[in-house]
Design a protein around this motif. Structure first.
Motif, PDB file in Angstrom:
ATOM      1  N   LEU A   1       0.797  -1.284  -0.076  1.00  0.00           N
ATOM      2  CA  LEU A   1      -0.039   0.025  -0.041  1.00  0.00           C
ATOM      3  C   LEU A   1       0.750   1.427   0.230  1.00  0.00           C
ATOM      4  O   LEU A   1       0.535   2.480  -0.119  1.00  0.00           O
ATOM      5  N   ILE A   2       2.346   1.117   0.139  1.00  0.00           N
ATOM      6  CA  ILE A   2       3.066   2.126  -0.077  1.00  0.00           C
ATOM      7  C   ILE A   2       3.475   2.750  -1.362  1.00  0.00           C
ATOM      8  O   ILE A   2       4.464   1.923  -1.882  1.00  0.00           O
ATOM      9  N   GLY A   3       3.141   3.651  -1.818  1.00  0.00           N
ATOM     10  CA  GLY A   3       3.477   4.134  -3.260  1.00  0.00           C
ATOM     11  C   GLY A   3       4.604   5.242  -3.141  1.00  0.00           C
ATOM     12  O   GLY A   3       4.290   6.320  -2.569  1.00  0.00           O
ATOM     13  N   GLU A   4       5.471   4.871  -3.718  1.00  0.00           N
ATOM     14  CA  GLU A   4       6.784   5.920  -3.817  1.00  0.00           C
ATOM     15  C   GLU A   4       6.564   7.107  -4.948  1.00  0.00           C
ATOM     16  O   GLU A   4       5.947   6.584  -6.198  1.00  0.00           O
ATOM     17  N   ALA A   5       7.012   8.239  -4.633  1.00  0.00           N
ATOM     18  CA  ALA A   5       6.890   9.125  -5.653  1.00  0.00           C
ATOM     19  C   ALA A   5       8.255  10.044  -5.389  1.00  0.00           C
ATOM     20  O   ALA A   5       8.273  10.763  -4.042  1.00  0.00           O
ATOM     21  N   GLY A   6       8.886  10.344  -6.310  1.00  0.00           N
ATOM     22  CA  GLY A   6      10.035  11.436  -6.094  1.00  0.00           C
ATOM     23  C   GLY A   6       9.732  12.867  -5.617  1.00  0.00           C
ATOM     24  O   GLY A   6       9.375  13.180  -4.615  1.00  0.00           O
ATOM     25  N   LEU A   7       9.366  13.552  -6.624  1.00  0.00           N
ATOM     26  CA  LEU A   7       8.971  14.999  -6.485  1.00  0.00           C
ATOM     27  C   LEU A   7       7.568  14.830  -6.458  1.00  0.00           C
ATOM     28  O   LEU A   7       6.869  13.880  -6.829  1.00  0.00           O
ATOM     29  N   TRP A   8       7.171  15.780  -5.604  1.00  0.00           N
ATOM     30  CA  TRP A   8       5.585  15.705  -5.013  1.00  0.00           C
ATOM     31  C   TRP A   8       4.840  16.446  -6.195  1.00  0.00           C
ATOM     32  O   TRP A   8       4.232  17.592  -5.735  1.00  0.00           O
ATOM     33  N   HIS A   9       4.646  16.077  -7.433  1.00  0.00           N
ATOM     34  CA  HIS A   9       3.935  16.911  -8.312  1.00  0.00           C
ATOM     35  C   HIS A   9       2.528  15.847  -8.891  1.00  0.00           C
ATOM     36  O   HIS A   9       2.442  14.857  -8.340  1.00  0.00           O
ATOM     37  N   ARG A  10       1.504  16.410  -9.403  1.00  0.00           N
ATOM     38  CA  ARG A  10       0.606  15.868  -9.900  1.00  0.00           C
ATOM     39  C   ARG A  10       0.993  14.541 -10.697  1.00  0.00           C
ATOM     40  O   ARG A  10       0.281  13.527 -10.653  1.00  0.00           O
ATOM     41  N   SER A  11       1.803  14.853 -11.533  1.00  0.00           N
ATOM     42  CA  SER A  11       2.410  13.676 -12.393  1.00  0.00           C
ATOM     43  C   SER A  11       2.793  12.436 -11.903  1.00  0.00           C
ATOM     44  O   SER A  11       2.427  11.499 -12.154  1.00  0.00           O
ATOM     45  N   THR A  12       3.722  12.729 -10.755  1.00  0.00           N
ATOM     46  CA  THR A  12       4.346  11.884  -9.989  1.00  0.00           C
ATOM     47  C   THR A  12       3.186  11.071  -9.249  1.00  0.00           C
ATOM     48  O   THR A  12       3.180   9.795  -8.855  1.00  0.00           O
ATOM     49  N   GLY A  13       2.053  11.724  -8.597  1.00  0.00           N
ATOM     50  CA  GLY A  13       1.027  11.090  -7.872  1.00  0.00           C
ATOM     51  C   GLY A  13       0.328  10.251  -8.742  1.00  0.00           C
ATOM     52  O   GLY A  13      -0.187   9.127  -8.594  1.00  0.00           O
ATOM     53  N   ALA A  14      -0.150  10.750 -10.015  1.00  0.00           N
ATOM     54  CA  ALA A  14      -0.831   9.853 -11.087  1.00  0.00           C
ATOM     55  C   ALA A  14       0.003   8.664 -11.499  1.00  0.00           C
ATOM     56  O   ALA A  14      -0.340   7.587 -11.480  1.00  0.00           O
ATOM     57  N   ASP A  15       1.349   8.887 -11.358  1.00  0.00           N
ATOM     58  CA  ASP A  15       2.230   7.679 -11.854  1.00  0.00           C
ATOM     59  C   ASP A  15       1.957   6.390 -10.530  1.00  0.00           C
ATOM     60  O   ASP A  15       1.923   5.505 -11.049  1.00  0.00           O
ATOM     61  N   ALA A  16       2.204   7.007  -9.451  1.00  0.00           N
ATOM     62  CA  ALA A  16       2.361   5.998  -8.382  1.00  0.00           C
ATOM     63  C   ALA A  16       0.864   5.306  -8.193  1.00  0.00           C
ATOM     64  O   ALA A  16       0.718   4.368  -7.912  1.00  0.00           O
ATOM     65  N   MET A  17      -0.232   6.033  -8.537  1.00  0.00           N
ATOM     66  CA  MET A  17      -1.533   5.533  -8.402  1.00  0.00           C
ATOM     67  C   MET A  17      -1.773   4.523  -9.476  1.00  0.00           C
ATOM     68  O   MET A  17      -2.334   3.430  -9.134  1.00  0.00           O
ATOM     69  N   ALA A  18      -1.385   4.844 -10.716  1.00  0.00           N
ATOM     70  CA  ALA A  18      -1.357   4.056 -11.641  1.00  0.00           C
ATOM     71  C   ALA A  18      -0.645   2.539 -11.712  1.00  0.00           C
ATOM     72  O   ALA A  18      -1.176   1.453 -11.741  1.00  0.00           O
ATOM     73  N   ARG A  19       0.556   2.740 -11.115  1.00  0.00           N
ATOM     74  CA  ARG A  19       1.454   1.532 -10.701  1.00  0.00           C
ATOM     75  C   ARG A  19       0.723   0.619  -9.902  1.00  0.00           C
ATOM     76  O   ARG A  19       0.422  -0.631  -9.945  1.00  0.00           O
ATOM     77  N   MET A  20       0.110   1.275  -8.593  1.00  0.00           N
ATOM     78  CA  MET A  20      -0.401   0.428  -7.714  1.00  0.00           C
ATOM     79  C   MET A  20      -1.530  -0.097  -7.924  1.00  0.00           C
ATOM     80  O   MET A  20      -2.114  -1.360  -7.596  1.00  0.00           O
ATOM     81  N   LEU A  21      -2.634   0.426  -8.864  1.00  0.00           N
ATOM     82  CA  LEU A  21      -3.876  -0.304  -9.422  1.00  0.00           C
ATOM     83  C   LEU A  21      -3.507  -1.152 -10.468  1.00  0.00           C
ATOM     84  O   LEU A  21      -4.029  -2.197 -10.465  1.00  0.00           O
ATOM     85  N   ASP A  22      -2.387  -1.053 -11.262  1.00  0.00           N
ATOM     86  CA  ASP A  22      -1.835  -1.998 -12.056  1.00  0.00           C
ATOM     87  C   ASP A  22      -1.356  -3.341 -11.367  1.00  0.00           C
ATOM     88  O   ASP A  22      -1.596  -4.380 -12.094  1.00  0.00           O
ATOM     89  N   THR A  23      -0.899  -3.318 -10.137  1.00  0.00           N
ATOM     90  CA  THR A  23      -0.607  -4.590  -9.618  1.00  0.00           C
ATOM     91  C   THR A  23      -1.768  -5.119  -9.146  1.00  0.00           C
ATOM     92  O   THR A  23      -1.389  -6.450  -8.512  1.00  0.00           O
ATOM     93  N   GLY A  24      -2.725  -4.772  -9.142  1.00  0.00           N
ATOM     94  CA  GLY A  24      -4.236  -5.226  -8.522  1.00  0.00           C
ATOM     95  C   GLY A  24      -4.358  -5.226  -6.866  1.00  0.00           C
ATOM     96  O   GLY A  24      -4.745  -5.997  -6.572  1.00  0.00           O
ATOM     97  N   THR A  25      -3.417  -4.114  -6.342  1.00  0.00           N
ATOM     98  CA  THR A  25      -3.575  -3.959  -5.006  1.00  0.00           C
ATOM     99  C   THR A  25      -4.893  -3.615  -4.522  1.00  0.00           C
ATOM    100  O   THR A  25      -5.323  -2.599  -5.289  1.00  0.00           O
TER     101      THR A  25
END
Lengths: 345, 345
Positions: B211-235
């Protein structure tokens, strides 16, 4: 510099012109020199150069309000453009106050910087004389035309017409405008409204005063208020053109709140293409007014004034624009991972 | 000043202390003096005062990135707080570059201003020695604790715990965290993650690394990437805590894109309470970290250093916070015109 010149196949003078932001260099030449600089890791010895030339190595940027995303992003672009020339940017906020804007022009702080990029909001054409200052100055925005300074502006009328045409092309007929300034004949509001009206007239659609929503400052809150007022009067609409993205996001907020489905029932487009627009739910279509180009051009013009290489006459540069379509006007068809598509260039 | 003192019923020295931002004045006294100043329209003759005191009347503010709304809004708050004291703020952007942050501390531009408010992002506790500068300095943020300068920070751990507790209180059990910085033990990411883990543990819930999503810089784009990665793993998740609002807005964007209904299927909360949060669709719950208080306190502390009235020891001020609940966690029940409600103060 010898190495850069040799690698780029240009004279040392040309390398120097590129570094100093001389504006009349062919883009290909500029690119070649910049590539050579990047390749060689060439660093201008900035402090030494400034000292020799009696400069500060800093430029000023005065904007109305950093909490408006457009100005925050513009500041970011100016900072990045200035960095290319080894320059630091000192930013001042005027709060769109007439007094503060006049103070900026008074040159009280001119000894701090080599010149000023200034986006006025309170001062207008009638104040033109105040802009005849004795320090390098580049104006941004739509408040002053034909003034005594270099000026970078956007194609407001054309861009607003294109945004409205996009709504018409997707079948919309009752297009509300949010952000009008009644009685103004200059400034972004008047210019963008003109483009909107031209598009309607060209398409044989009436310009209906019931569809014109007034908003003073262009904030999310004022956009929300204008949208709510229009819905409360029962005005029938199938689209909204927010004169900036903040207004459009405020309108989206109210539509969501009232359970109006975007774009199925009402399509929404903004103006500025701030980062917010791409991340709105649904993602907001907008007009990209060439912010990077505005910033880079302003810095280049200012540096040419500082270096004394600018022409005697003042220059007016109008940037390119692009309508960026996203889900808020064209629906979920562009959703699945597809990048935003420019439809007008 | 005589009139102000007489009207407020205080000494001229006290009026002067209020004007000069001396920090140890009772709030009631400060209020009375400010009311008298407003009533009498008293204007400090700023230029004369600065000249007499060898000051510039300007303070510097260095932030990582103005295109991040939190910093743009913080800059706006600092400008408004400084204005109360007749001061101009010159803003510099460091791009979170170590080199630029060290340059800011080198004092190259210290002659321009009376002091500096600085929010570092690249420098950390190991660089503490660089902050021992010979000009008035106030630090913001979570990078340097116990350093040789006054410091204003927020209750990161407590505030993040409260945000997580709010999600738990609304029945969420699989709470994703977006914005983690693996391996970091200082900084906002580590502190806020600690609060998140405390809330889970206190509620008897496991801390699940999935449930822990990594994101480097705290931007909208990095938040979107982290969310997409987590959903993609089926968590499996039923809530998201974005460690700032930009990350949470990026997550909202992806959830919207995948057709996940917020908050029915997944609740979302952010941190910072930027204006964006209130206007997101659905409106985003968030933690208000006391931005106005941070700005006002930083300006007051800096002015006390400039005036030489600050104590020898350096001060650390921790601001109050508030969980602001909106539709993204509590649903449309709060929609209909109801203002956002603080649940934790």
């Amino acid at each position: 510099m010898h190495d850069v010149a040799a690698m780029a196949g240009v004279s040392i003078k040309t390398v120097s012109n590129v570094i100093n932001g001389y504006p009349y260099i062919r883009p290909e030449t500029k690119e070649r020199v910049e590539a050579a600089i990047a390749e060689l890791g060439y660093q201008v010895n900035i402090s030494a150069r400034n000292l020799r030339q009696g400069r500060t190595g800093m430029i000023g940027l005065a904007v109305p309000e950093l909490s408006l995303p457009y100005f925050a992003e513009l500041a970011d672009s100016v900072i990045r453009a200035a960095e290319q020339h080894g320059l630091i940017v000192l930013i001042e906020q005027t709060n769109a106050s007439r007094e503060r804007e006049l103070e900026v022009l008074s040159g009280q702080r001119r000894h701090l910087t080599d010149g000023l990029i200034f986006s006025p909001l309170a001062l207008g054409t009638e104040d033109r004389a105040h802009f005849a200052v004795d320090f390098p100055l580049v104006l941004l925005g739509e408040r002053i035309f034909g003034g005594p300074a270099d000026h970078v502006t956007m194609s407001n009328v054309d861009a607003a017409r294109a945004a409205t045409q996009h709504l018409i092309a997707t079948g919309r007929r009752r297009i509300a405008l949010i952000g009008a300034h009644e009685g103004e004949t200059v400034g972004s509001a008047a210019l963008r409204q003109r483009g909107y009206e031209q598009a309607l007239t060209d398409a044989g659609l009436p310009v209906d005063p019931a569809l014109i929503g007034e908003a003073g400052l262009w904030h999310r809150s004022t956009g929300a208020d204008a949208m709510a007022r229009m819905l409360d009067t029962g005005t029938e609409i199938d689209a909204v053109f927010g004169l900036n993205d903040a207004l459009a996001i405020g309108a989206l907020h109210v539509l969501h709140d009232r359970g109006v489905v975007v774009p199925d029932e009402v399509a929404v487009i903004g103006f500025d293409d701030i980062e917010d627009a791409a991340y709105a739910s649904p993602p907001l279509s907008s007009v990209a007014p060439g912010r990077e180009q505005i910033a880079a051009t302003a810095v280049d013009l200012l540096l040419a004034r500082v270096a004394g290489t600018a022409p005697a006459e003042h220059v007016e540069v109008i940037t390119d624009f692009e309508v960026v379509t996203r889900e808020s006007t064209v629906g979920a068809s562009v959703r699945a991972g597809a990048p935003a598509r420019p439809v007008v260039a």
